[in-house]
Design an enzyme around this catalytic site. Structure first.
Site, PDB file in Angstrom:
ATOM      1  N   ASP A 126      42.899 -28.583 -26.820  1.00  0.00           N
ATOM      2  CA  ASP A 126      43.190 -28.032 -25.163  1.00  0.00           C
ATOM      3  C   ASP A 126      42.391 -26.567 -24.886  1.00  0.00           C
ATOM      4  O   ASP A 126      42.172 -25.685 -25.899  1.00  0.00           O
ATOM      5  CB  ASP A 126      44.671 -27.762 -25.170  1.00  0.00           C
ATOM      6  CG  ASP A 126      45.223 -27.072 -24.031  1.00  0.00           C
ATOM      7  OD1 ASP A 126      45.084 -27.812 -22.705  1.00  0.00           O
ATOM      8  OD2 ASP A 126      45.589 -25.769 -23.662  1.00  0.00           O
ATOM      9  N   GLU A 149      35.690 -34.485 -43.635  1.00  0.00           N
ATOM     10  CA  GLU A 149      36.406 -35.131 -44.775  1.00  0.00           C
ATOM     11  C   GLU A 149      37.353 -36.170 -44.774  1.00  0.00           C
ATOM     12  O   GLU A 149      37.651 -37.047 -45.484  1.00  0.00           O
ATOM     13  CB  GLU A 149      37.335 -33.754 -45.481  1.00  0.00           C
ATOM     14  CG  GLU A 149      36.507 -32.573 -45.721  1.00  0.00           C
ATOM     15  CD  GLU A 149      37.295 -31.370 -46.162  1.00  0.00           C
ATOM     16  OE1 GLU A 149      38.521 -31.996 -46.942  1.00  0.00           O
ATOM     17  OE2 GLU A 149      37.255 -30.348 -46.086  1.00  0.00           O
TER      18      GLU A 149
END
Length: 540
Positions: free
Chosen positions: A210, A251
């Protein structure tokens, strides 16, 4: 149920995914208290599978006082009790994934709630404390410090500064209850990186960011000065933040999509470099008027911006902040601008619906990812909320002149016969539904071959199954080729002989040669012409 969906090993699923935005509070009420919840979403997973979406983007579901619809977060590791529990969120993520649907969560890094533990501690600790260094506290100007520290303007209107009883002011670019974090402080960066890991480890596939261009501020918090870099929008320091996030996402195989409102195409593209965000929302297309020339320019600019950094484009017609598509396209001014919102704007819903159907086929035919806001597939209009029921702080911060954003957040109609149009069984919904809301119910539209829901289901099925709609992501690949067309008509081809034609002209248009019609947004002229405000997918 999950046939033809990307496999778990498909690393680039996000490049051309169809992503459905869920505003939990208004999606479906599972416990009958008038507020949508995770139980309601879980119960509607079969509907979402049948619709044909690849991922769900959830607006904030965290603990929140709901001063700004959940974008005032008090605890990122806790689900708000109105929506359910953390265990229920984990179950929803897992169940959706079993059905071939991934989950994207919303992170609000610019600010937190004034009920967040950090801010409560800062208030208690007082002036000059380390706790206040996590935010932007300043002395006021003038002999008594009664003037705000600078001349900035809040995103919601008015000053973005609130003064405390001890005389200090704190910065909030949005509502008073949303204090801005100090992203120059290492603890702020560390906390958000840990929050990302927390949710990736619970199975989410992506994160929507956001207000992604607002986090970093000029440390001097200066007044605006013509010609100087903006003091809080698109600061260069942001890119190091997002590079660190990208390393974490990589990851886990997680992706990021940024809410980046920037008019400068080159600056916008920087956020999409290979070591930063995967995608960003395309607001130029969303806000574009229903005009062939302007839409083509928006499409070309979007594809050019993204090609420069090898990122896929995104396409969206509406979201939880924006006037619903059938209403916007039924007005004299068909573009979107927050500053232009007003009460009592005349609207032709029949015209708007016809255009919204055509726009759906246009947006879903474009190369890249598509975002669909809940209820758009039902053709829901914007709702005029009674003045005494408006909750959006944007309405109040702008002195009541702006109707706010509640009109696109009205709880969904699921059943024509059920209480409250099937949203929930017992309590009145948190926002009132119009008297005719049941006429848009999903169960009515499900069996109607001409409904908006049927159109979206078929479009998403074809988009998923036709190889020509795939976004390759290969450098220099011809994702879209414009075709010669009459003024007011957009016509382009994808790969494998797929064509899309949209007629925005004032009269019917000639159709190009083709072997089959795959889908049309409305009836075609018997003479082989495309009526006004109609779109069609062909096979050449």
């Amino acid at each position: 149920m999950a046939a033809n969906r990307p496999s778990e090993s498909t690393a680039n699923w996000w490049r051309d995914a169809a992503i459905y935005q869920i505003y939990v509070r208004s999606f479906a009420d599972g416990d009958g208290d008038g507020t949508g919840d995770l139980a309601g979403v879980r119960a509607r997973l079969p509907y979402l599978v049948e619709l044909g979406v690849d991922a769900l983007w959830f607006t904030p579901w965290y603990l929140s006082p709901l001063a700004d619809g959940g974008y005032d977060v008090a605890d990122y590791r806790t689900i708000d009790p109105a929506f359910g529990t953390l265990a229920e969120a984990e179950k929803l993520i897992a169940e959706a994934r079993e059905l071939g649907i991934r989950t994207i969560i919303d992170i609000v890094p610019n600010h937190v709630s004034d009920q967040h533990a950090w801010f409560r501690a800062a208030l208690e600790a007082g002036s000059g404390s380390p706790e206040r260094d996590l935010f932007h506290f300043r002395k006021g100007r003038g002999p008594d410090g009664a003037t705000p520290p600078n001349d900035w303007v809040s995103e919601f209107g008015g000053t973005p500064w609130t003064r405390l009883d001890d005389g200090e002011w704190y910065l909030h670019l949005f509502a008073t209850q949303q204090p801005d974090l100090n992203w120059a402080h290492p603890a702020v960066r560390q906390e958000h990186e840990e929050v990302l890991r927390f949710w990736f480890e619970r199975g989410v596939s992506g994160v929507r960011i956001d207000s992604a261009a607002l986090l970093a501020k000029d440390p001097a918090l200066p007044d605006f000065a013509e010609g100087d870099p903006h003091p809080f929008v698109d600061r260069d320091e942001l890119h190091d933040i997002y590079r660190a996030w990208r390393a974490i996402g990589d990851e886990y195989g997680g992706v990021f999509v940024g809410e980046v409102w920037l008019p400068d195409a080159e600056r916008f593209a920087r956020y999409l470099r290979p070591d930063e965000l995967h995608t960003a929302f395309n607001f130029n297309f969303l806000a574009c008027p229903w005009d062939a020339g302007l839409l083509r320019t928006a499409i070309d600019d979007t594809l050019s911006e993204h090609a420069s950094v090898g990122a896929p484009a995104t396409w969206v017609l509406c979201n939880h902040d924006v006037t619903r598509t059938v209403t916007r396209y039924g007005r004299a001014e068909t573009g979107f601008d927050f500053d232009a919102k007003t009460f009592g704007t005349p609207t032709d819903l029949a015209l708007g619906t016809r255009r919204a159907r055509a726009a759906a086929l246009l947006s879903l035919a474009l190369p890249g990812a598509a975002y669909l806001y809940q209820g758009e597939e039902l053709g829901l209009p914007e709702v005029d909320i009674p003045l005494d029921r408006i909750q959006d702080p944007m309405h109040f911060r702008k002195g009541g002149a702006d109707p706010g954003r509640d009109g696109c957040r009205v709880p969904l109609p699921w059943s024509a016969q059920g209480p409250y149009a099937g949203f929930g069984a017992d309590a009145e919904p948190w926002l009132p539904q119009p008297a005719d809301w049941a006429s848009y119910a999903a169960d009515l539209q499900s069996d109607d071959p001409d409904s908006m829901l049927t159109l979206y289901r078929e479009a998403l099925r074809l988009r998923r199954e036709e190889p020509g709609f795939a976004t390759t992501g290969e450098p220099g690949a011809p994702e879209l080729t414009w075709l010669d067309a009459a003024p007011g008509v957009l016509a382009f081809s994808r790969t494998d002989g797929l064509l899309c034609v949209v007629n925005l002209a004032a009269e019917a248009a000639e159709l190009p040669g083709h072997t089959a019609v795959l889908l049309a947004s409305g009836p075609l002229d018997g003479a082989g012409r495309l009526p006004q405000d109609t779109a069609v997918w062909f096979r050449a």
